[in-house]
Scaffold this motif. Structure first.
Motif, PDB file in Angstrom:
ATOM      1  N   ILE A 134       0.857  -1.186   0.000  1.00  0.00           N
ATOM      2  CA  ILE A 134       0.000   0.000   0.000  1.00  0.00           C
ATOM      3  C   ILE A 134       0.891   1.233   0.000  1.00  0.00           C
ATOM      4  O   ILE A 134       1.869   1.293   0.751  1.00  0.00           O
ATOM      5  CB  ILE A 134      -0.936   0.025   1.224  1.00  0.00           C
ATOM      6  CG1 ILE A 134      -1.853  -1.199   1.231  1.00  0.00           C
ATOM      7  CG2 ILE A 134      -1.759   1.315   1.249  1.00  0.00           C
ATOM      8  CD1 ILE A 134      -2.699  -1.344   2.485  1.00  0.00           C
ATOM      9  N   VAL A 135       0.541   2.191  -0.839  1.00  0.00           N
ATOM     10  CA  VAL A 135       1.222   3.484  -0.846  1.00  0.00           C
ATOM     11  C   VAL A 135       0.199   4.574  -0.567  1.00  0.00           C
ATOM     12  O   VAL A 135      -0.860   4.627  -1.205  1.00  0.00           O
ATOM     13  CB  VAL A 135       1.926   3.756  -2.188  1.00  0.00           C
ATOM     14  CG1 VAL A 135       2.497   5.176  -2.218  1.00  0.00           C
ATOM     15  CG2 VAL A 135       3.045   2.750  -2.421  1.00  0.00           C
ATOM     16  N   VAL A 136       0.510   5.417   0.400  1.00  0.00           N
ATOM     17  CA  VAL A 136      -0.354   6.546   0.767  1.00  0.00           C
ATOM     18  C   VAL A 136       0.277   7.828   0.243  1.00  0.00           C
ATOM     19  O   VAL A 136       1.467   8.068   0.449  1.00  0.00           O
ATOM     20  CB  VAL A 136      -0.521   6.623   2.300  1.00  0.00           C
ATOM     21  CG1 VAL A 136      -1.276   7.895   2.693  1.00  0.00           C
ATOM     22  CG2 VAL A 136      -1.240   5.393   2.817  1.00  0.00           C
ATOM     23  N   THR A 137      -0.515   8.638  -0.430  1.00  0.00           N
ATOM     24  CA  THR A 137      -0.032   9.939  -0.884  1.00  0.00           C
ATOM     25  C   THR A 137      -0.285  10.978   0.202  1.00  0.00           C
ATOM     26  O   THR A 137      -1.436  11.306   0.492  1.00  0.00           O
ATOM     27  CB  THR A 137      -0.734  10.377  -2.183  1.00  0.00           C
ATOM     28  OG1 THR A 137      -0.514   9.391  -3.192  1.00  0.00           O
ATOM     29  CG2 THR A 137      -0.175  11.713  -2.656  1.00  0.00           C
ATOM     30  N   VAL A 228       5.826   5.642  -7.274  1.00  0.00           N
ATOM     31  CA  VAL A 228       4.789   4.773  -6.701  1.00  0.00           C
ATOM     32  C   VAL A 228       4.896   3.376  -7.293  1.00  0.00           C
ATOM     33  O   VAL A 228       4.777   2.371  -6.580  1.00  0.00           O
ATOM     34  CB  VAL A 228       3.382   5.367  -6.953  1.00  0.00           C
ATOM     35  CG1 VAL A 228       2.296   4.365  -6.570  1.00  0.00           C
ATOM     36  CG2 VAL A 228       3.206   6.656  -6.156  1.00  0.00           C
ATOM     37  N   ARG A 229       5.118   3.300  -8.591  1.00  0.00           N
ATOM     38  CA  ARG A 229       5.279   1.985  -9.231  1.00  0.00           C
ATOM     39  C   ARG A 229       6.435   1.218  -8.597  1.00  0.00           C
ATOM     40  O   ARG A 229       6.317   0.013  -8.336  1.00  0.00           O
ATOM     41  CB  ARG A 229       5.501   2.161 -10.725  1.00  0.00           C
ATOM     42  CG  ARG A 229       5.764   0.860 -11.476  1.00  0.00           C
ATOM     43  CD  ARG A 229       5.847   1.111 -12.968  1.00  0.00           C
ATOM     44  NE  ARG A 229       6.516   0.015 -13.661  1.00  0.00           N
ATOM     45  CZ  ARG A 229       6.780   0.007 -14.967  1.00  0.00           C
ATOM     46  NH1 ARG A 229       6.407   1.039 -15.712  1.00  0.00           N
ATOM     47  NH2 ARG A 229       7.398  -1.015 -15.521  1.00  0.00           N
ATOM     48  N   PHE A 230       7.541   1.896  -8.327  1.00  0.00           N
ATOM     49  CA  PHE A 230       8.664   1.233  -7.674  1.00  0.00           C
ATOM     50  C   PHE A 230       8.273   0.724  -6.296  1.00  0.00           C
ATOM     51  O   PHE A 230       8.534  -0.435  -5.945  1.00  0.00           O
ATOM     52  CB  PHE A 230       9.851   2.186  -7.564  1.00  0.00           C
ATOM     53  CG  PHE A 230      10.908   1.722  -6.590  1.00  0.00           C
ATOM     54  CD1 PHE A 230      11.691   0.618  -6.873  1.00  0.00           C
ATOM     55  CD2 PHE A 230      11.089   2.376  -5.380  1.00  0.00           C
ATOM     56  CE1 PHE A 230      12.652   0.166  -5.965  1.00  0.00           C
ATOM     57  CE2 PHE A 230      12.039   1.938  -4.471  1.00  0.00           C
ATOM     58  CZ  PHE A 230      12.816   0.826  -4.768  1.00  0.00           C
ATOM     59  N   LEU A 231       7.634   1.572  -5.485  1.00  0.00           N
ATOM     60  CA  LEU A 231       7.290   1.184  -4.118  1.00  0.00           C
ATOM     61  C   LEU A 231       6.306   0.026  -4.061  1.00  0.00           C
ATOM     62  O   LEU A 231       6.334  -0.777  -3.127  1.00  0.00           O
ATOM     63  CB  LEU A 231       6.711   2.380  -3.359  1.00  0.00           C
ATOM     64  CG  LEU A 231       7.687   3.428  -2.849  1.00  0.00           C
ATOM     65  CD1 LEU A 231       6.934   4.523  -2.109  1.00  0.00           C
ATOM     66  CD2 LEU A 231       8.735   2.803  -1.930  1.00  0.00           C
ATOM     67  N   THR A 232       5.415  -0.056  -5.046  1.00  0.00           N
ATOM     68  CA  THR A 232       4.438  -1.142  -5.041  1.00  0.00           C
ATOM     69  C   THR A 232       5.006  -2.432  -5.619  1.00  0.00           C
ATOM     70  O   THR A 232       4.393  -3.489  -5.495  1.00  0.00           O
ATOM     71  CB  THR A 232       3.181  -0.757  -5.844  1.00  0.00           C
ATOM     72  OG1 THR A 232       3.548  -0.439  -7.186  1.00  0.00           O
ATOM     73  CG2 THR A 232       2.466   0.422  -5.217  1.00  0.00           C
ATOM     74  N   SER A 233       6.174  -2.339  -6.229  1.00  0.00           N
ATOM     75  CA  SER A 233       6.763  -3.503  -6.898  1.00  0.00           C
ATOM     76  C   SER A 233       7.558  -4.371  -5.928  1.00  0.00           C
ATOM     77  O   SER A 233       7.918  -3.951  -4.822  1.00  0.00           O
ATOM     78  CB  SER A 233       7.677  -3.046  -8.033  1.00  0.00           C
ATOM     79  OG  SER A 233       8.918  -2.572  -7.527  1.00  0.00           O
ATOM     80  N   ASP A 234       7.884  -5.564  -6.384  1.00  0.00           N
ATOM     81  CA  ASP A 234       8.709  -6.471  -5.586  1.00  0.00           C
ATOM     82  C   ASP A 234      10.139  -5.960  -5.442  1.00  0.00           C
ATOM     83  O   ASP A 234      10.885  -6.436  -4.584  1.00  0.00           O
ATOM     84  CB  ASP A 234       8.723  -7.861  -6.222  1.00  0.00           C
ATOM     85  CG  ASP A 234       7.361  -8.543  -6.163  1.00  0.00           C
ATOM     86  OD1 ASP A 234       6.522  -8.105  -5.352  1.00  0.00           O
ATOM     87  OD2 ASP A 234       7.133  -9.499  -6.928  1.00  0.00           O
TER      88      ASP A 234
END
Length: 260
Positions: A134-137, A228-234
């Motif tokens: 989960i990423v929160v803005t 965000v794509r990086f943080l949600t990735s493996d």
């Protein structure tokens, strides 16, 4: 960045940052469920990005709406692996003593309560998959005070605290929770604040903002979305409970007045 095969629910997806996040995740091979109060805006974005994106009308400040949105997204795609809690609102700068309670409550409802409800209802869906991200803005205002932005800063501090707490509680379930804290991003929200400031005869928002950013520009929505794509990735598998500044160096320290 490894998001292929994953399913992401993105709130605030009708805005420029939300739409950019959706595009980035889809380019990485993820499927997306787009959530926002602006259903027509969602449909337009879904048509533009293609794929099998689904659209979900959602008021993030309303528990039933958030709960049903998560359930509908999971049902439509068969699973949820990623949550991006990106919905947010702001208001023109106003001295704290002049902020009316209605405005304060509205900002807190979306920016703080909305994050709380998103976290709460995403948890069981991600837990069923054995984990997720989960990423929160939030905002740079979630890490400092800012004159004239009392309600907004309070709401973003709450978003940061909720993210950290969830990260601690859910690490045992392999659910990572991180928080991004952008500085000014060149979006419709910023442009509206610029126009309001000009109409009020106050300082130019862009000129003032750029003057305290070492990189001398606002971020683009795509720059935020790529992070965000990086943080949600493996690829970010060991990152949780963190707050990431995306501010062009703005909060690194006070800039020198003269060149050196």
């Amino acid at each position: 960045m490894l998001v292929a095969g994953k399913v992401a629910l993105i709130t605030g997806a009708a805005g420029e940052i939300g739409a950019a996040i959706a595009r980035q995740l889809m380019e990485g091979g993820a499927r997306v469920a787009l959530a926002d109060k602006n259903i027509e805006g969602l449909r337009e974005i879904a048509g533009g990005i293609g794929g099998d994106a689904t659209c979900h009308e959602c008021d993030v400040s309303d528990e039933q709406s958030m709960k049903l949105t998560v359930e509908a997204a999971e049902m439509a795609h068969g699973r949820l692996d990623i949550g991006v809690l990106n919905a947010g609102i702001s208001a023109p700068r106003t001295p704290l003593e002049e902020v009316d309670v209605t405005t304060y409550d509205r900002i807190m409802a979306v920016n703080a309560r909305g994050v709380f409800l998103g976290l709460k209802h995403l948890f069981p869906a991600l837990k069923r998959q054995g984990g997720g991200s989960i990423v929160v803005t939030a905002s740079t205002e979630g890490l400092r005070g800012n004159a004239g932005l009392a309600a907004y800063a309070a709401s973003k501090h709450a978003a940061v605290a909720l993210s950290k707490t969830a990260a601690i509680e859910w690490a045992q379930h392999n659910i990572r929770v991180n928080c991004i804290n952008p500085g000014p991003v060149d979006t419709a929200m910023i442009r509206a604040l610029e126009q309001a400031s000009r109409q009020a005869g106050t300082a130019d928002v862009r000129e003032r903002g750029v003057s305290i950013i070492p990189m001398k520009r606002f971020a683009t929505a795509e720059e935020i979305a790529k992070f965000v794509r990086f943080l949600t990735s493996d690829d970010a598998s060991y990152s949780t409970g963190a707050t990431y500044l995306l501010d062009g160096g703005m909060l690194a320290g006070k800039m020198a007045l003269d060149k050196f």
